[in-house]
Each structure stands twice: as C-alpha cells, then as structure tokens.
Design a protein around this motif. Structure first.
Motif, mmCIF file in Angstrom:
data_model
loop_
_atom_site.group_PDB
_atom_site.id
_atom_site.type_symbol
_atom_site.label_atom_id
_atom_site.label_comp_id
_atom_site.label_asym_id
_atom_site.label_seq_id
_atom_site.Cartn_x
_atom_site.Cartn_y
_atom_site.Cartn_z
ATOM 1 N N PRO A 196 29.948 55.762 56.460
ATOM 2 C CA PRO A 196 29.856 57.178 56.061
ATOM 3 C C PRO A 196 31.208 57.884 55.951
ATOM 4 O O PRO A 196 31.281 58.947 55.343
ATOM 5 C CB PRO A 196 29.007 57.803 57.178
ATOM 6 N N GLN A 197 32.252 57.321 56.518
ATOM 7 C CA GLN A 197 33.537 58.005 56.537
ATOM 8 C C GLN A 197 34.574 57.331 55.631
ATOM 9 O O GLN A 197 35.770 57.552 55.795
ATOM 10 C CB GLN A 197 34.068 58.090 57.968
ATOM 11 N N SER A 198 34.099 56.525 54.689
ATOM 12 C CA SER A 198 35.035 55.864 53.779
ATOM 13 C C SER A 198 35.611 56.873 52.789
ATOM 14 O O SER A 198 34.911 57.388 51.916
ATOM 15 C CB SER A 198 34.337 54.740 53.001
ATOM 16 N N GLU A 199 36.883 57.147 52.929
ATOM 17 C CA GLU A 199 37.546 58.089 52.028
ATOM 18 C C GLU A 199 37.511 57.588 50.591
ATOM 19 O O GLU A 199 37.338 58.373 49.649
ATOM 20 C CB GLU A 199 38.994 58.292 52.483
ATOM 21 N N LEU A 200 37.657 56.273 50.420
ATOM 22 C CA LEU A 200 37.649 55.680 49.079
ATOM 23 C C LEU A 200 36.309 55.912 48.387
ATOM 24 O O LEU A 200 36.257 56.354 47.236
ATOM 25 C CB LEU A 200 37.948 54.179 49.174
ATOM 26 N N ILE A 201 35.227 55.627 49.076
ATOM 27 C CA ILE A 201 33.899 55.774 48.471
ATOM 28 C C ILE A 201 33.579 57.241 48.216
ATOM 29 O O ILE A 201 33.072 57.609 47.148
ATOM 30 C CB ILE A 201 32.820 55.129 49.365
ATOM 31 N N ASN A 224 40.597 63.583 56.513
ATOM 32 C CA ASN A 224 42.017 63.333 56.266
ATOM 33 C C ASN A 224 42.643 64.548 55.598
ATOM 34 O O ASN A 224 42.697 64.630 54.376
ATOM 35 C CB ASN A 224 42.191 62.088 55.384
ATOM 36 N N PRO A 225 43.108 65.501 56.396
ATOM 37 C CA PRO A 225 43.689 66.725 55.819
ATOM 38 C C PRO A 225 44.943 66.475 54.990
ATOM 39 O O PRO A 225 45.367 67.348 54.244
ATOM 40 C CB PRO A 225 44.022 67.574 57.061
ATOM 41 N N ASN A 226 45.526 65.285 55.125
ATOM 42 C CA ASN A 226 46.783 64.982 54.436
ATOM 43 C C ASN A 226 46.589 64.202 53.141
ATOM 44 O O ASN A 226 47.545 63.627 52.615
ATOM 45 C CB ASN A 226 47.714 64.207 55.367
#
Length: 553
Positions: free
Chosen positions: A213-218, A246-248
């Motif tokens: 659920p936390q995959s930034e890519l997906i 990921n605020p950055n």
C-alpha cells in the motif's frame, strides 16, 4: 596491512564469482619474488587482467576496467565469465554491437547460460531487434519457468511492440505462478495504461497496492493514469498521499504543481514549487516555474528575481533568458527587453521567438526597418516558415512596400496553396495595391477552402459592394459572415454599404448606425454613415458624422 587486506578482498570477490572458465596457473615472475620472469600461461594472464578489471570497477574507473576485461578475453576467449563481465561494460559505453558479440559467444559456448541469454535479449531489444529479443526471452522461460524477470521483460517488450494482448497474457502467466508478485500486477497496470485502457490499468495498480500500500512507484503511476483519464482530483489526492509518505519527492511536487497550474490554483502551485525548490538538488527548474507563476499572477518584479537567480547559476539557459526578456517587455522596459532577447544565439531553440519579440517591440516603437531586419534574421534560421514570411509581409505592408509584401505572400501561398488564411492575406495585399481582380480571386479561393472564413466572406462581399457589382451576391456573402459573427461592426457596415449602393438609403442608415455602435470610432464606418445620412436627406447628421470621421482619421 591495507594492501594485504585489499588483495584478499579482491581474491574473495574473484572466487565468489565462480570463474570456472579460467584455467588456474601459477603466478611466476620477478614481481612475485621468485626470480627471473617467465612467460605466464594464458589463463594466468586472464586472471591478472580480471583482477585488475575488478579493482577498477570498485573505483568506478570504467576506462581501465574495459581495457582490463578486453585483455582478459583475449587471453582466455573461452571463459564465459570474462565475456559476461565485458559485455555490460560495452553496454554502458554505448557499444551495443560489441556487447552482443560477447554474449553471442557465451551462448554458443553455453547454450543454457541464463545470465547470457537474459543479457542477449536485453541488448537485442536495445538494438531494435525486438522479434529476436522476444524469442530469446521465451527461450529463457522454457529453461526457467519461474524467472520473474523474464516474464516482466517479455511483457514489457510485447507492450513496446504494441502487442497488448500478448503482453497481458505473459504477465498473467507470471501472476498465475506467483499470485503475490507485486511487479506482475504493476507491469499489467503499465501495459494497460500504455494502451490507454485506463480502467484496467487502475484495476491492476490497485491490486499491486493491496500487496504494497505504500509503494511510491505504484501510487505515482496510478496518479498518472488518473491524469490521462482526466480525473484530476483523484490524481491530486494520490499525489498528496505520496507526499505524506515522502515529502521530498521532487517528481510528485512537480506533477502536483503542474496540475494546480492547470486548475488556475496559482497559490497552491506556488507552494508546491517552493517546496520542490527546497529539496531538489538542482533548484533551477523549480525557480523557473515559480517565476512563471509570479508572471501569471501579475507580479513581474518577483518573476524577474526568480529568473535572475536561475541565470546567475546558468547564464546560457536561453529559455529562462527568453522569459526574463518577456518580463521586461511586460514592465515596459523596452531597452532591457531588447537586450535580453538579443543575447539569445542563433543555435538556441528560442532564437526565432526572441527575434519575433524584438521585431514586435520595434514595430510598436515605429522602428519598422529594424523590425524587418529582425524577422529577416529569423527567416535565415527557418527559411520556409510561412508564419514568419507572413509577419514580414505585414511589416512590408505597414511601411508601404507592397511590391515586396505581395512577392513574399505569393511565395507563401505557392508553398501552402490550401491554406485559407494565407489566401486571405494575399487578397488583402492585392486590394491595397488596387488590384480588384486578384483580390476577388484570392478571396473566392479562401472561401472555397473554408466556407466558414467569415473575414473572407465579408471581404469578398464588401469588394463587390465597393465596385457596385454583383450586389445580390455581395449581400448573400456578407449575411453568411454575419451568421458566423453576428456582432462584428465591420460586417454590419458592409451590409449597410450594399444597401447604400442599391439606393436603399433607409435600410443603409439602419445598418450603418448599428455598425457605428459596434465598431466604435472607426473613421471609415462613420464616413459611410455620413454618406447614407446625406442621401437620406439628413444633411446635419451627415455633417456631424463627417466631422467626427475627420477627427478620428
């Protein structure tokens, strides 16, 4: 002590690679401390070159590593390990054909070497030999039906070839073998997104997110799919979710800022790009975006500050230099605008636009000869650009050089015979030259090419009215123009002039009074109404209109 530890580490790395292809020899020679130097066996030379190449790789010295592994392969050409170390170095240096030679040789030596086959397929794909790459990946899967990478690469390759059904079938084979394959679901989402099957893309991205659920890519790819689908609010929601993880994320800040700009939410966009500026290793892009937003918000001073910061770090950023020139033009600082635009060189993508901006500023300042030189300079870079030639022709017309204008416009029409706008412009130039025959010819052709060209319809009708001929056809043409643009004062004036030429002065006055109301202070329209008043027996009104027209002329 340090040298001994380094040698040990390198030797362990060497042994761990399983160098079965190297035939082990004894390192003899003066440098080893065993007396006079003797010729090393080929496999010993290969081993030495191999070790040298490995050390060079740890130091990121690609040139030395490449030379070392080339020497190793020359010394022991039948060692698959050496060729498999050399091939990726050729790939990294862009020598794909030489990389393929190495993996082909390994496959010939060891037809079931999966590493070699996978690299072979990848290089073939990079060379555009997709059918061969597909066959190779299929071969890998026969040898190793559990290879996730082979399924993923093969599916991606089918998608690249536009064979969506085969891509989907391949990736579904992977999921059938491994239902928890996050990448399997993710790649299925990408394949469907590439095929613009966005509902299916969403389904598989969401399946992948169930597993992670936390995959930034997906999450990012799903947001992009929502963008493609026009579901901007959903995309924004996902981007905001990513920023909590990921605020950055520079990529997400950029995308989110762009969406806010598209929604005219300039303050929200500004906030995103300001945050992006803080975290991006190279803040120039963020500063450029910030400058453009300030310009859009009507704050050219702050826009100039941002552009100046970018140019301080990168003086040859011609795009930003162009923006800075635009800021000065907006601030009416004409000399500074001309200076900034003038710094942009001929090999820049912004050169032609900069020359046009300089020409426009000079035209406004009634420096027509200078403006002409600017456009002529732009035409040296884009000699067949019809819009540039049309603009130059307009400058020629403005300085009463009709001969040059007409010659240039005839050239434009010759190269663009089916463009109604260029036909119209040429016809108008013929009209200025008092050539009614050619004016009518070009306007007729413009109407034939585009029956909804209201300007051409009106121009042709008005030309007939001015000549006092074909007045019924003139009225028909002008009424067609008015159906398209019913509140154009000049078209209404043309209709009133048709009535005037017919001697129907009452209706002429009616239309021309409306034309004056719509067209404002145009002296020709006022003069027409004065003529109609005079013929309709209203001399005082006529005198008033003539005086008004004279004052406006």
């Amino acid at each position: 002590m340090y040298r001994s530890r380094s040698a040990a580490v390198v030797m362990l790395a060497f042994l761990a690679t399983g160098c079965a292809g190297l035939r082990h020899g004894t390192l003899l020679g003066r440098e080893a401390g065993f007396g006079p130097a003797v010729e090393l066996p080929p496999d010993a030379v290969a081993m030495g070159s191999f070790l040298k190449g490995e050390v060079a790789l740890t130091q990121n010295d690609m040139e030395t590593a490449l030379a070392a592994f080339q020497a190793a392969v020359r010394a022991d050409p039948d060692a698959p390990l050496l060729r498999l170390r050399l091939a990726p170095l050729y790939v990294r240096s862009g020598q794909l054909d030489r990389a393929l030679e190495q993996v082909d040789a390994v496959v010939k030596l060891e037809p079931t070497n999966l590493e070699a086959l996978g690299l072979q397929a990848g290089v073939l794909s990079a060379l555009g030999r997709d059918d061969e790459a597909v066959a190779t990946y299929e071969r890998v899967l026969k040898l190793d039906p559990e290879s996730q990478d082979a399924y993923l690469y093969l599916g991606a390759l089918y998608s690249k070839k536009g064979e969506t059904e085969k891509a989907v079938a391949t990736l579904k084979r992977l999921i059938a073998k491994n239902p928890s394959s996050i990448l399997g679901y993710y790649y299925l989402g990408r394949v469907h997104a590439a095929a613009r099957q966005l509902d299916k893309a969403e389904h598989y991205y969401l399946e992948a997110l169930k597993l992670n659920p936390q995959s930034e890519l997906i999450l990012t790819d799903l947001a992009l799919a929502y963008e493609l689908e026009g579901r901007t609010d959903k995309a924004i929601e996902l981007y905001q979710r990513i920023l909590t993880l990921n605020p950055n994320s520079v990529i997400v800040r950029r995308r989110l800022g762009g969406l806010y700009v598209g929604q005219k939410k300039l303050d929200e966009a500004l906030s995103q790009f300001q945050e992006m500026e803080k975290v991006d290793a190279d803040p120039r892009e963020a500063r450029t975006k910030i400058g453009l937003i300030y310009l859009e918000k009507g704050d050219p001073d702050r826009a100039a500050q941002e552009f100046d910061l970018v140019l301080a770090a990168e003086p040859q950023n011609w795009r930003v230099r162009y923006y800075l020139g635009s800021v000065y033009a907006e601030r009416k600082e004409i000399d500074r605008a001309l200076e900034e635009f003038g710094k942009i060189p001929a090999d820049s993508d912004f050169y032609v636009d900069a020359r046009i901006q300089r020409a426009y500023l000079m035209q406004k300042a009634e420096r027509l000869s200078d403006a002409v030189r600017e456009v002529e300079g732009a035409l040296k870079v884009k000699p067949d650009n019809a819009d540039l030639m049309s603009y130059l022709a307009s400058l020629y017309r403005e300085r009463k050089d009709l001969k040059s204008a007409i010659a240039l416009l005839e050239r434009v029409v010759e190269h663009n015979p089916d463009n109604d706008r260029y036909r119209f412009t040429l016809g108008a130039a013929y009209d200025e030259a008092k050539d009614n025959t050619r004016t009518i010819e070009q306007m007729k052709r413009a109407v034939e090419l585009n029956p909804k060209n209201a300007a051409a319809l009106n121009y042709l009708g008005y030309t007939y009215a001015e000549m006092g001929v074909q007045l019924e056809e003139a009225e028909r043409l002008i009424r067609r123009a008015l159906e398209i643009e019913p509140d154009d004062g000049f078209y209404v004036d043309s209709l009133g002039w048709v009535y005037y030429q017919r001697g129907d002065y009452g209706r002429a006055v009616e239309q021309l009074e409306r034309a004056v109301e719509l067209a404002g202070d145009d002296p020709t329209v006022a003069e027409h109404l004065g003529d109609a008043y005079e013929r309709a027996g209203k001399p005082r009104d006529a005198l008033r209109l003539y005086q008004d027209a004279l004052a406006r002329a």
